[in-house]
Enzyme design. Structure first.
Site, short mmCIF file in Angstrom:
data_model
loop_
_atom_site.label_atom_id
_atom_site.label_comp_id
_atom_site.label_asym_id
_atom_site.label_seq_id
_atom_site.Cartn_x
_atom_site.Cartn_y
_atom_site.Cartn_z
N CYS A 12 0.82 -1.24 0.05
CA CYS A 12 0.15 -0.07 0.05
C CYS A 12 0.79 1.38 -0.10
O CYS A 12 2.03 1.07 0.17
CB CYS A 12 -0.77 0.07 1.33
SG CYS A 12 0.16 -0.11 2.82
N HIS A 74 3.81 1.86 11.87
CA HIS A 74 2.66 1.80 12.76
C HIS A 74 2.29 2.77 13.71
O HIS A 74 1.34 2.94 14.23
CB HIS A 74 3.06 0.41 13.43
CG HIS A 74 3.53 -0.70 12.63
ND1 HIS A 74 4.68 -1.27 12.61
CD2 HIS A 74 2.91 -1.54 11.99
CE1 HIS A 74 4.94 -2.27 11.75
NE2 HIS A 74 3.73 -2.50 11.44
N CYS A 96 2.60 5.81 9.03
CA CYS A 96 1.70 5.96 7.80
C CYS A 96 0.75 7.32 8.30
O CYS A 96 0.09 7.38 9.31
CB CYS A 96 0.76 4.70 7.54
SG CYS A 96 -0.60 5.20 6.44
N GLU A 126 0.25 -0.45 16.39
CA GLU A 126 -0.34 0.80 16.09
C GLU A 126 -1.50 1.25 17.11
O GLU A 126 -1.70 2.31 17.60
CB GLU A 126 -1.35 0.55 14.77
CG GLU A 126 -2.08 1.54 14.18
CD GLU A 126 -3.11 1.36 13.17
OE1 GLU A 126 -2.84 0.51 12.31
OE2 GLU A 126 -4.14 2.06 13.33
S1 SF4 Z 1 -2.69 2.40 7.49
FE1 SF4 Z 1 -1.33 3.02 6.05
S2 SF4 Z 1 0.54 1.23 5.96
FE2 SF4 Z 1 -1.13 0.71 7.18
S3 SF4 Z 1 -2.25 -0.66 5.70
FE3 SF4 Z 1 -3.30 1.27 5.47
S4 SF4 Z 1 -2.21 2.54 3.99
FE4 SF4 Z 1 -0.84 0.70 4.55
#
Ligand code: SF4
Length: 308
Positions: A12, A74, A96, A126
């Site tokens: 991602c 995270h 992110c 996270e």
């Molecule tokens: S929060 Fe950010 S790093 Fe985590 S899966 Fe979603 S886009 Fe990817």
């Protein structure tokens, strides 16, 4: 054997950015660059960066005073950058931006006098990072519908909820329903906290599941969004396995399905998808088919200190 490859899958925008941050930090500061926690939950990615000069540690205390440190995608509790500043460390935050958005929402809610019910998985970095944005006791963790129905909360007014970004869309909807049934006035976030990449990858699995007899999900056992993909497939009645790479395929379990579904979590690189396809091709005659999808166009800016 027909292999139906889910799309979108794999990296991602947040993972891509976090990896680039470590690479750019290595270019700018030279090796070693320290990284607090796995930059993303994927061993293959971590090993590659180690080979380039990154050193992975769990705590800031392990970072020497004269080397830069990167915080993982995270997110980290506020106390971590504060401690880095106290020590005059050079640090780059690879959190992110979609996780940072949840951090800011949490701060704002607390300023407005709300108590937050946070839907997430205990112990995930996270969740630890988001709890670390607010004073102790200002947020209560909700993991399940049962928690939503019965957990003790310090107040029944002034409640709001937020969620981890990498949850199951369906499970979260059930938890939110239970919270709203119990606390009809609870405030919801303005927009969905589960990120676009997590929802799109789950939707892509749902889109192909009805055609698949088995599903392989490439991802790490500690990757929340990858675990959710295997769960989504199983719930749709497709036996699914989470594997880190081709060597983990359980050939006996796999058998010879007419159609095998294949996907990868947001922290798993495409090279591992190719590796799995190559391993399958050595045993079976394969036809590969990529599911139709709308391409993802999300990109995030890199930190100014690395691109200036
Ligand atoms: S929060 Fe950010 S790093 Fe985590 S899966 Fe979603 S886009 Fe990817």
């Amino acid at each position: 054997m027909r292999v139906l490859i889910a799309a979108p899958r794999g990296f991602c925008a947040g993972v891509d950015r976090a990896i680039q941050i470590v690479e750019l930090a290595l270019e700018r500061y030279g090796a070693p660059v320290y990284v607090r926690h796995e930059i993303v939950h994927n061993r293959f990615v971590v090993e590659r960066l180690k080979g380039m000069g990154a050193i992975f540690v769990e705590e800031l205390e392990e970072v020497p005073d004269d080397r830069p440190v990167v915080f993982s995608a995270h997110g980290v509790p506020k106390s971590v950058p504060a401690a880095a500043q106290d020590r005059n460390l050079t640090y780059v935050d690879a959190t992110c931006p979609l996780v940072s958005k949840v951090h800011r929402q949490a701060e704002r809610l607390i300023e407005e006098g709300q108590h937050i019910l946070f839907i997430g998985h205990a112990g995930h970095p996270e969740v630890i990072g988001t709890f670390g944005q607010v004073p102790v006791g200002a947020m209560t963790l909700i993991e399940t519908v049962e928690d939503a129905e019965s957990i003790d909360v310090p107040t029944t007014g002034n409640l709001a909820f937020l969620t981890q970004t990498t949850l199951s869309v369906d499970d979260t909807a059930a938890v939110v329903d239970a919270l709203q049934a119990r606390f009809p006035e609870i405030r919801a976030p303005k927009s969905e906290d589960i990120c676009y990449a997590t929802s799109n990858r789950q939707a892509a699995v749902k889109a192909i599941a009805a055609d698949c007899d088995r599903m392989l999900v490439i991802g790490a056992p500690n990757s929340s969004n990858s675990l959710r993909l295997a769960e989504v497939a199983e719930r749709m009645g497709v036996p699914a396995r989470l594997i880190e790479r081709a060597a983990d395929i359980d050939w006996e379990w796999l058998g010879q399905p007419a159609t095998l579904g294949l996907t990868a979590g947001a922290s798993a690189p495409e090279v591992l998808v190719r590796e799995v396809l190559d391993a399958l091709r050595q045993r079976f005659e394969l036809t590969e088919e990529i599911a139709d999808h709308t391409p993802e166009r999300m990109t995030f800016k890199l930190p100014r200190e690395l691109v200036a």
